[in-house]
Design a protein around this motif. Structure first.
Motif, PDB file in Angstrom:
ATOM      1  N   UNK A  21       0.331  -1.564   0.040  1.00 20.37           N
ATOM      2  CA  UNK A  21       0.093  -0.222  -0.119  1.00 20.37           C
ATOM      3  C   UNK A  21       0.929   1.432  -0.176  1.00 20.37           C
ATOM      4  N   UNK A  22       2.049   1.192   0.826  1.00 23.22           N
ATOM      5  CA  UNK A  22       2.660   2.482   0.764  1.00 23.22           C
ATOM      6  C   UNK A  22       3.136   2.597  -0.700  1.00 23.22           C
ATOM      7  N   UNK A  23       3.684   1.852  -1.716  1.00 29.63           N
ATOM      8  CA  UNK A  23       4.031   2.591  -2.312  1.00 29.63           C
ATOM      9  C   UNK A  23       2.562   2.973  -3.663  1.00 29.63           C
ATOM     10  N   UNK A  24       1.976   2.051  -3.488  1.00 31.06           N
ATOM     11  CA  UNK A  24       0.748   1.942  -4.108  1.00 31.06           C
ATOM     12  C   UNK A  24       0.002   3.551  -4.444  1.00 31.06           C
TER      13      UNK A  24
END
Lengths: 180, 138
Positions: free
Chosen positions: A171-174
């Protein structure tokens, strides 16, 4: 007819571009999988056998001390210096284990050490601080790869090429703010 | 790490909805083909039955409808295979998109990141409508 041919060529080029983008993203995904496997392997890497044996010695010493404390209570009862029934041998399960170990600490150590030796046979080990540092490095590498993948997907989307995101994407990348 | 949570979440939500619609459409196509195939198989059965009911001299004339019905069944079976593969792919894509959206939303909520505003969120905040307009542009 010529216009139709041009259109066909344009679509073919577009299809080639889409395929190329997809392949590039797949290559990054392969790296993500490989890095994830490295991380899982590293997390499952035990500390060196000597550390495990030191921990075992520490644990035995703790049990010996607990057993000593339990026995001192009994001595106090037997000698009449404590206001409690004489010889009330009613140890808790933890104390019972400590007393059992105190009866034969060397035998207990030998037993567990043999199990440890069997466990470490042919197994790679790494000191904890070294392993934790390496885990942090690989986690950062993995996040960088996932961010690269997300950046590629966004660029492809902007160019009208749809690429499915992985359901287990970080989720951090998304959610990251990625500058183009 | 800097996040662009509200815009990204609203994009992922849109992707999820598009994938869900694609999966529903693919399922409808597949169901329609199943119905058409059932009808074609029935027609083939009827054509074969008709061939047994007529006399020997007239039997030749029944071959045409049987062949036509057989061709139709074969075409529909091939189309159903394709539609079935497409539906499975669309369903998996939809499930993945929904799972990703849920996971990312949970993460954003857990981190206290700003979430996309919905029309119902307007309430009494005079700036909310302006912000919603911004969301729509995204």
């Amino acid at each position: 007819m010529k216009a139709l041919d041009k259109l066909k060529q344009a679509f073919a080029k577009q299809a080639d571009a889409a395929r190329s983008v997809q392949e590039t993203v797949e290559a990054v995904r392969d790296q993500i999988i490989a890095t994830g496997n490295d991380l899982a392997q590293l997390r499952a890497t035990p500390e060196p056998q000597a550390s495990a044996e030191t921990a075992l010695d520490r644990e035995i010493a703790n049990h010996m001390a607990a057993a000593q404390a339990a026995l001192s209570r009994e001595v106090a009862g037997l000698s009449g210096i404590a206001r409690r029934p004489v010889m009330n041998l009613d140890p808790s399960p933890e104390e019972a284990l400590s007393l059992q170990i105190a009866l034969n600490p060397q035998g207990f150590r030998k037993l567990i050490a043999a199990e440890l030796a069997e466990f470490y046979k042919g197994r790679e080990a790494m000191p904890r601080d070294q392993r934790d540092a390496r885990i942090k490095e690989i986690e950062a590498e993995l996040l960088a790869l996932e961010t690269t993948e997300e950046g590629m997907i966004r660029q492809a989307e902007a160019a009208g090429i749809e690429i499915l995101r992985r359901a287990n994407a970080d989720p951090r990348a998304v959610l990251a703010l990625i500058e183009n | 790490m800097q996040f662009d949570a509200a815009a990204r979440l609203s994009h992922l939500e849109r992707v999820r909805d598009i994938r869900a619609k694609a999966a529903r459409d693919a399922q409808k196509r597949r169901n329609d083909l199943i119905a058409a195939l059932t009808a074609a198989r029935r027609a083939l059965f009827d054509a074969k039955e008709a061939a047994y009911l007529v006399g020997f001299r007239e039997r030749e004339s029944t071959k045409g409808p049987i062949l036509a019905a057989q061709g139709s069944v074969a075409d529909l079976e091939a189309a159903l295979d394709t539609a079935d593969r497409e539906w499975r792919a669309a369903r998996d894509a939809s499930t993945d998109a929904a799972q990703l959206y849920d996971a990312v939303l949970r993460f954003a909520q857990g981190q206290g990141l700003p979430l996309p505003l919905k029309v119902g969120d307007v309430g009494t905040d005079p700036n909310a409508a302006v912000r919603i307009q911004g969301e729509v542009r995204l």
